[in-house]
Scaffold this motif. Sequence first.
Motif, PDB file in Angstrom:
ATOM      1  N   SER A  68     -10.469 -23.728  61.187  1.00  0.00           N
ATOM      2  CA  SER A  68      -9.765 -22.771  60.343  1.00  0.00           C
ATOM      3  C   SER A  68      -9.587 -23.335  58.935  1.00  0.00           C
ATOM      4  N   SER A  70      -8.272 -21.917  54.580  1.00  0.00           N
ATOM      5  CA  SER A  70      -7.628 -20.873  53.794  1.00  0.00           C
ATOM      6  C   SER A  70      -8.130 -20.916  52.359  1.00  0.00           C
ATOM      7  N   GLN A 107     -12.089 -15.381  64.341  1.00  0.00           N
ATOM      8  CA  GLN A 107     -10.668 -15.121  64.526  1.00  0.00           C
ATOM      9  C   GLN A 107     -10.177 -14.191  63.402  1.00  0.00           C
ATOM     10  N   PRO A 108      -9.151 -13.392  63.657  1.00  0.00           N
ATOM     11  CA  PRO A 108      -8.632 -12.488  62.617  1.00  0.00           C
ATOM     12  C   PRO A 108      -8.118 -13.277  61.407  1.00  0.00           C
ATOM     13  N   VAL A 109      -8.354 -12.736  60.241  1.00  0.00           N
ATOM     14  CA  VAL A 109      -7.860 -13.353  59.011  1.00  0.00           C
ATOM     15  C   VAL A 109      -6.449 -12.853  58.734  1.00  0.00           C
ATOM     16  N   THR A 110      -5.611 -13.744  58.235  1.00  0.00           N
ATOM     17  CA  THR A 110      -4.241 -13.388  57.862  1.00  0.00           C
ATOM     18  C   THR A 110      -4.080 -13.557  56.359  1.00  0.00           C
ATOM     19  N   ILE A 111      -3.589 -12.532  55.706  1.00  0.00           N
ATOM     20  CA  ILE A 111      -3.379 -12.586  54.255  1.00  0.00           C
ATOM     21  C   ILE A 111      -1.886 -12.441  53.974  1.00  0.00           C
ATOM     22  N   PHE A 112      -1.334 -13.384  53.258  1.00  0.00           N
ATOM     23  CA  PHE A 112       0.093 -13.325  52.956  1.00  0.00           C
ATOM     24  C   PHE A 112       0.357 -13.871  51.554  1.00  0.00           C
ATOM     25  N   TRP A 128      -1.765 -15.290  46.395  1.00  0.00           N
ATOM     26  CA  TRP A 128      -2.117 -14.765  47.726  1.00  0.00           C
ATOM     27  C   TRP A 128      -3.019 -15.749  48.485  1.00  0.00           C
ATOM     28  N   ALA A 130      -5.394 -16.289  52.048  1.00  0.00           N
ATOM     29  CA  ALA A 130      -6.093 -15.746  53.220  1.00  0.00           C
ATOM     30  C   ALA A 130      -6.423 -16.915  54.146  1.00  0.00           C
ATOM     31  N   GLN A 131      -6.037 -16.774  55.400  1.00  0.00           N
ATOM     32  CA  GLN A 131      -6.189 -17.896  56.336  1.00  0.00           C
ATOM     33  C   GLN A 131      -6.798 -17.415  57.645  1.00  0.00           C
ATOM     34  N   GLY A 132      -7.713 -18.196  58.186  1.00  0.00           N
ATOM     35  CA  GLY A 132      -8.346 -17.859  59.464  1.00  0.00           C
ATOM     36  C   GLY A 132      -9.540 -18.757  59.709  1.00  0.00           C
TER      37      GLY A 132
END
Length: 244
Positions: A68, A70, A107-112, A128, A130-132
Amino acid sequence: MSRSALYSPKQQRGMGLLGSVVLAAGVVVAGFLMATAVKEFRKYDQFIEVRGLAEEVVKSDKASWNLSFSVLAETPQAAGASWTKQLEKLESLVLGMGFEASDIRRQPVTIFENVNPNGGFVEPGKRWRAQGGFVLETAKVDAVEQASLKSDVFLNEGILIESSFIQFYFTDLNSIKPRMLKAATDNAKEAAQTFAADSGVKVGALKTATQGLFSISAPLGDYGGENTVMKKIRVVTKVQYLVE
């Protein structure tokens, strides 16, 4: 005329004696049969309970490699696009190490949004995140072990890996079960014979046998082992033998 009147007093005494002898013989025979039955019952009731151990070290046949990373960007859209571009580059590098596209599961990407815990300013280009990543699942155990040591390849391509987690598995337990159960049973019988010899009895027929659970751990320990290529397989059986 009564039946006893047909015999003289002497004959009657002889017949009485014969009857007593026959009755006594019957009691002796019955006593012998009962004693034999009790002996056989006690013989069946007496047993030795032992445990047999078998251990075998085997090599893993499956591996799982979780990677993983980001990326940072000014907007969530830019972060997502940048992450996808980096992911494709990472997948290309991994495929170049000898793996197949079918081995990779994204794996699904997470953006926060990044927030400064102290309330300070966050640079626009890092607002911002993006992690995955993806999971590589393959039977090429040695290739995974070697590839995991080449993190510099990813770094040289501008990919900063945040997590690289490998697990190794042994999935062909059925292929070694028969010989391990035999080894555990043989070990139990050897223990029973030693115990019986010390107790002055002999090991008889098998009464009951119970298979324990198979455990998989690190070769030099009883726990863990997820990160080791070699695995220690262990089984304990509980066996009861009649004694003679």
